[in-house]
Scaffold this active site. Structure first.
Site, PDB file in Angstrom:
ATOM      1  N   SER A  68       0.917  -1.111  -0.062  1.00 20.52           N
ATOM      2  CA  SER A  68      -0.132   0.025  -0.128  1.00 20.52           C
ATOM      3  C   SER A  68       0.801   1.367  -0.037  1.00 20.52           C
ATOM      4  O   SER A  68       0.422   2.374  -0.266  1.00 20.52           O
ATOM      5  CB  SER A  68      -0.868   0.065   1.299  1.00 20.52           C
ATOM      6  OG  SER A  68      -0.147  -0.320   2.558  1.00 20.52           O
TER       7      SER A  68
ATOM      8  N   HIS B 161      -3.307  -3.522  -5.705  1.00 21.23           N
ATOM      9  CA  HIS B 161      -3.443  -3.067  -4.215  1.00 21.23           C
ATOM     10  C   HIS B 161      -5.050  -3.214  -4.204  1.00 21.23           C
ATOM     11  O   HIS B 161      -6.007  -2.223  -4.471  1.00 21.23           O
ATOM     12  CB  HIS B 161      -3.177  -1.570  -4.117  1.00 21.23           C
ATOM     13  CG  HIS B 161      -3.176  -0.973  -2.667  1.00 21.23           C
ATOM     14  ND1 HIS B 161      -3.560   0.568  -2.609  1.00 21.23           N
ATOM     15  CD2 HIS B 161      -3.089  -1.431  -1.707  1.00 21.23           C
ATOM     16  CE1 HIS B 161      -3.461   0.439  -1.234  1.00 21.23           C
ATOM     17  NE2 HIS B 161      -3.492  -0.486  -0.613  1.00 21.23           N
TER      18      HIS B 161
ATOM     19  N   GLU C 215      -6.390  -1.043  -6.933  1.00 23.72           N
ATOM     20  CA  GLU C 215      -5.491  -0.217  -7.813  1.00 23.72           C
ATOM     21  C   GLU C 215      -4.588  -1.152  -8.620  1.00 23.72           C
ATOM     22  O   GLU C 215      -3.844  -1.936  -7.871  1.00 23.72           O
ATOM     23  CB  GLU C 215      -4.753   0.800  -6.809  1.00 23.72           C
ATOM     24  CG  GLU C 215      -5.797   1.773  -6.163  1.00 23.72           C
ATOM     25  CD  GLU C 215      -5.093   2.793  -5.149  1.00 23.72           C
ATOM     26  OE1 GLU C 215      -5.655   3.976  -5.131  1.00 23.72           O
ATOM     27  OE2 GLU C 215      -3.870   2.428  -4.584  1.00 23.72           O
TER      28      GLU C 215
ATOM     29  N   ASN D 105      -4.378   6.641  -1.128  1.00 29.48           N
ATOM     30  CA  ASN D 105      -3.634   7.027  -0.035  1.00 29.48           C
ATOM     31  C   ASN D 105      -2.962   8.314  -0.253  1.00 29.48           C
ATOM     32  O   ASN D 105      -2.451   9.010   0.668  1.00 29.48           O
ATOM     33  CB  ASN D 105      -2.708   6.229   0.514  1.00 29.48           C
ATOM     34  CG  ASN D 105      -3.112   5.089   1.235  1.00 29.48           C
ATOM     35  OD1 ASN D 105      -4.264   5.231   2.011  1.00 29.48           O
ATOM     36  ND2 ASN D 105      -2.818   3.868   1.297  1.00 29.48           N
TER      37      ASN D 105
HETATM   38  P1  NAI Z   1      -0.842  -9.586   7.863  1.00 25.86           P
HETATM   39  O1  NAI Z   1       0.272  -9.216   9.115  1.00 25.86           O
HETATM   40  O2  NAI Z   1      -2.324  -9.569   8.574  1.00 25.86           O
HETATM   41  O3  NAI Z   1      -0.582 -10.966   7.264  1.00 25.86           O
HETATM   42  C1  NAI Z   1       0.959 -11.006   6.719  1.00 25.86           C
HETATM   43  C2  NAI Z   1       1.072 -12.521   6.738  1.00 25.86           C
HETATM   44  O4  NAI Z   1       2.139 -12.762   5.760  1.00 25.86           O
HETATM   45  C3  NAI Z   1       1.167 -13.098   8.029  1.00 25.86           C
HETATM   46  O5  NAI Z   1       0.213 -14.309   8.098  1.00 25.86           O
HETATM   47  C4  NAI Z   1       2.674 -13.650   8.139  1.00 25.86           C
HETATM   48  O6  NAI Z   1       2.788 -14.866   8.577  1.00 25.86           O
HETATM   49  C5  NAI Z   1       2.852 -13.822   6.571  1.00 25.86           C
HETATM   50  N1  NAI Z   1       4.313 -13.652   6.227  1.00 25.86           N
HETATM   51  C6  NAI Z   1       5.061 -12.734   6.463  1.00 25.86           C
HETATM   52  N2  NAI Z   1       6.287 -12.747   5.785  1.00 25.86           N
HETATM   53  C7  NAI Z   1       6.105 -14.054   5.009  1.00 25.86           C
HETATM   54  C8  NAI Z   1       6.914 -14.681   4.223  1.00 25.86           C
HETATM   55  N3  NAI Z   1       8.543 -13.928   3.836  1.00 25.86           N
HETATM   56  N4  NAI Z   1       6.590 -15.875   3.583  1.00 25.86           N
HETATM   57  C9  NAI Z   1       5.349 -16.162   3.687  1.00 25.86           C
HETATM   58  N5  NAI Z   1       4.460 -15.679   4.535  1.00 25.86           N
HETATM   59  C10 NAI Z   1       4.949 -14.682   5.311  1.00 25.86           C
HETATM   60  O7  NAI Z   1      -0.694  -8.260   7.077  1.00 25.86           O
HETATM   61  P2  NAI Z   1      -1.740  -7.732   6.039  1.00 25.86           P
HETATM   62  O8  NAI Z   1      -2.422  -6.287   6.879  1.00 25.86           O
HETATM   63  O9  NAI Z   1      -2.675  -8.508   5.639  1.00 25.86           O
HETATM   64  O10 NAI Z   1      -0.784  -6.973   5.098  1.00 25.86           O
HETATM   65  C11 NAI Z   1      -0.243  -7.499   3.926  1.00 25.86           C
HETATM   66  C12 NAI Z   1       0.374  -6.507   3.078  1.00 25.86           C
HETATM   67  O11 NAI Z   1      -0.946  -6.100   2.283  1.00 25.86           O
HETATM   68  C13 NAI Z   1       1.105  -5.546   3.406  1.00 25.86           C
HETATM   69  O12 NAI Z   1       2.163  -4.898   2.407  1.00 25.86           O
HETATM   70  C14 NAI Z   1       0.353  -4.172   3.576  1.00 25.86           C
HETATM   71  O13 NAI Z   1       0.729  -3.049   3.627  1.00 25.86           O
HETATM   72  C15 NAI Z   1      -0.857  -4.458   2.398  1.00 25.86           C
HETATM   73  N6  NAI Z   1      -1.916  -3.990   2.774  1.00 25.86           N
HETATM   74  C16 NAI Z   1      -2.711  -3.930   3.950  1.00 25.86           C
HETATM   75  C17 NAI Z   1      -4.025  -3.284   4.044  1.00 25.86           C
HETATM   76  C18 NAI Z   1      -4.703  -3.306   5.439  1.00 25.86           C
HETATM   77  O14 NAI Z   1      -5.783  -2.690   5.546  1.00 25.86           O
HETATM   78  N7  NAI Z   1      -4.040  -4.182   6.430  1.00 25.86           N
HETATM   79  C19 NAI Z   1      -4.827  -2.771   3.274  1.00 25.86           C
HETATM   80  C20 NAI Z   1      -3.830  -2.998   1.882  1.00 25.86           C
HETATM   81  C21 NAI Z   1      -2.777  -3.419   1.648  1.00 25.86           C
END
Ligand code: NAI
Length: 384
Positions: A120, A141, A153, A191
């Site tokens: 994001s 995105h 996006e 954003n």
């Molecule tokens: P989250 O923390 O809920 O989930 C991330 C997951 O990735 C975890 O389950 C973790 O175990 C796993 N993980 C981390 N490193 C890893 C790797 N190297 N290999 C395999 N699994 C791995 O995070 P979330 O909130 O889902 O965010 C994920 C991405 O999406 C980030 O880049 C964030 O900026 C983006 N994003 C988040 C939004 C939100 O509202 N939470 C909205 C739009 C984008």
């Protein structure tokens, strides 16, 4: 370009988990990978519960749910992604982690598999630069919660194959989404354009012109579902402050995007919002706060003017088309109307006049009017 039928997703958290549901319900085979077995198990039980609820409410048939659930395979093995047409990455928001993952993925997937990032705030071009084949990398995105929010996006990197953007747009449409094509630039559309919703509200508060309650009430009166302060409290000040700081830094410190002292203080106090029971509001045990405020017309209009200017300026800098920007704000953050259609309704002249009055009063860069709006007033043109 190859049709995307087998989708790999890395990261089974909030976003990856939601995207897996979207793709599975669109009839795709989904291989969901997470380093944590716990995250995979949690995804399985949450999705099952969500689907049961949808059946109970009559929004899905049992057969639809069974089909969608059977489309998803979960594993901790990256190698399981070898036969995928596209891999969507949704791991931690770290350039280093994403680059490392993309390099590992290139060892696993076929030559023409697309690699997408759900970042994001990071540069998609930066993520792509770590790859042997950066032309296959793109930003997709999604918004939270991915199954409910229409916007995706679509962000081609500087190196992306020119056919990939349109292909991704078509695929997202076929998944029932409203995609918006956007240049790889700080904050993409949402954003970036939404910054004044928060920053101008805080500015008005800091000047003592209106209270938190009154500013929120004024924005709700304009049709926004939530006021800026309740929304910031919901997002969390740690998250919101980080996005603001990232966008500000990515614009080389343009004062227009400067983060606020007030929000930094909330973060310092650990008053992070609803999740901590305290932010701009104090929350009771049910997560409720007192929302009685008075509608102040000038306040709502000032924030809206700043939003319209930001949206117009994004068109000026060719970040995205007017259509994409209006779609993004309505489908990604539930704005009641597209900002540019709204601007057309109000008249560019009126918006320019208010910006000039603010600029005259404060003498600050943040109130500079987009050159595009001046051109439009001179030529008597509209966005739509
Ligand atoms: P989250 O923390 O809920 O989930 C991330 C997951 O990735 C975890 O389950 C973790 O175990 C796993 N993980 C981390 N490193 C890893 C790797 N190297 N290999 C395999 N699994 C791995 O995070 P979330 O909130 O889902 O965010 C994920 C991405 O999406 C980030 O880049 C964030 O900026 C983006 N994003 C988040 C939004 C939100 O509202 N939470 C909205 C739009 C984008």
């Amino acid at each position: 370009m190859r049709k995307w039928t087998h989708i790999g997703i890395v990261g089974a958290g909030t976003m990856g988990g939601g995207i897996a549901q979207v793709a599975a319900e669109a009839g795709c085979q989904v291989t969901l990978v997470d380093a944590s077995q716990e995250a995979l198990a949690k995804h399985e039980s949450i999705l099952q519960a969500t689907m049961n609820k949808l059946v109970a409410k009559g929004r899905r048939s049992q057969e639809q749910v069974d089909n969608a659930l059977s489309n998803i395979t979960r594993t901790s093995e990256l190698n399981a992604l070898s036969g995928t047409d596209v891999v969507i990455e949704a791991i931690v928001e770290s350039m280093e982690a994403k680059q490392k993952l993309f390099q590992a993925l290139e060892q696993v997937v076929s030559e023409n598999c697309v690699l997408a990032t759900n970042t994001s705030s990071l540069s998609v071009t930066g993520v792509a630069s770590s790859c042997g084949h950066p032309e296959r990398v793109i930003g997709l995105h999604f918004f939270n919660p991915a199954p409910l929010m229409g916007l995706v996006e679509v962000i081609p990197a500087l190196q992306t194959d020119s056919a990939l953007g349109p292909h991704a747009m078509d695929t997202m449409t076929s998944w029932g989404k409203s995609p918006a094509l956007v240049q790889d630039s700080p904050g993409f559309i949402v954003n970036r354009v939404a910054r004044p919703f928060y920053s101008e509200a805080i500015r008005i508060l800091e000047e003592g012109l209106a209270s938190v309650e009154d500013i929120d009430a004024s924005m709700r009166a304009l049709g926004f579902r939530m006021g800026p302060f309740e929304l910031m409290d919901l997002i969390g000040h740690d998250v919101n402050y980080a996005v603001t700081s990232t966008v500000h830094a990515a614009f080389f410190g343009d004062p227009r995007y400067r983060p606020s002292h007030t929000q930094r203080q909330l973060v310092a106090a650990n008053w992070l919002g609803r999740k901590k029971g305290r932010g701009f509001y104090a929350y009771n045990s049910e997560g409720k706060h007192n929302t009685t405020g008075q509608v102040l017309d000038g306040v709502g209009q000032r924030i809206l003017t700043m939003l319209m200017n930001e949206a117009a300026d994004a068109v000026f800098w060719q970040v995205a088309s007017p259509e994409a920007i209006d779609t993004a704000m309505q489908r990604g953050v539930n704005y009641p109307k597209g900002l540019l259609a709204w601007l057309d309704e109000r008249g560019a002249q009126d918006v320019v006049a208010e910006l000039d009055a603010l600029h005259m009063r404060y003498g600050e860069e943040r109130y500079r009017c987009s050159p595009l709006l001046r051109d439009m007033v001179r030529a008597g043109t509209r966005f739509f």
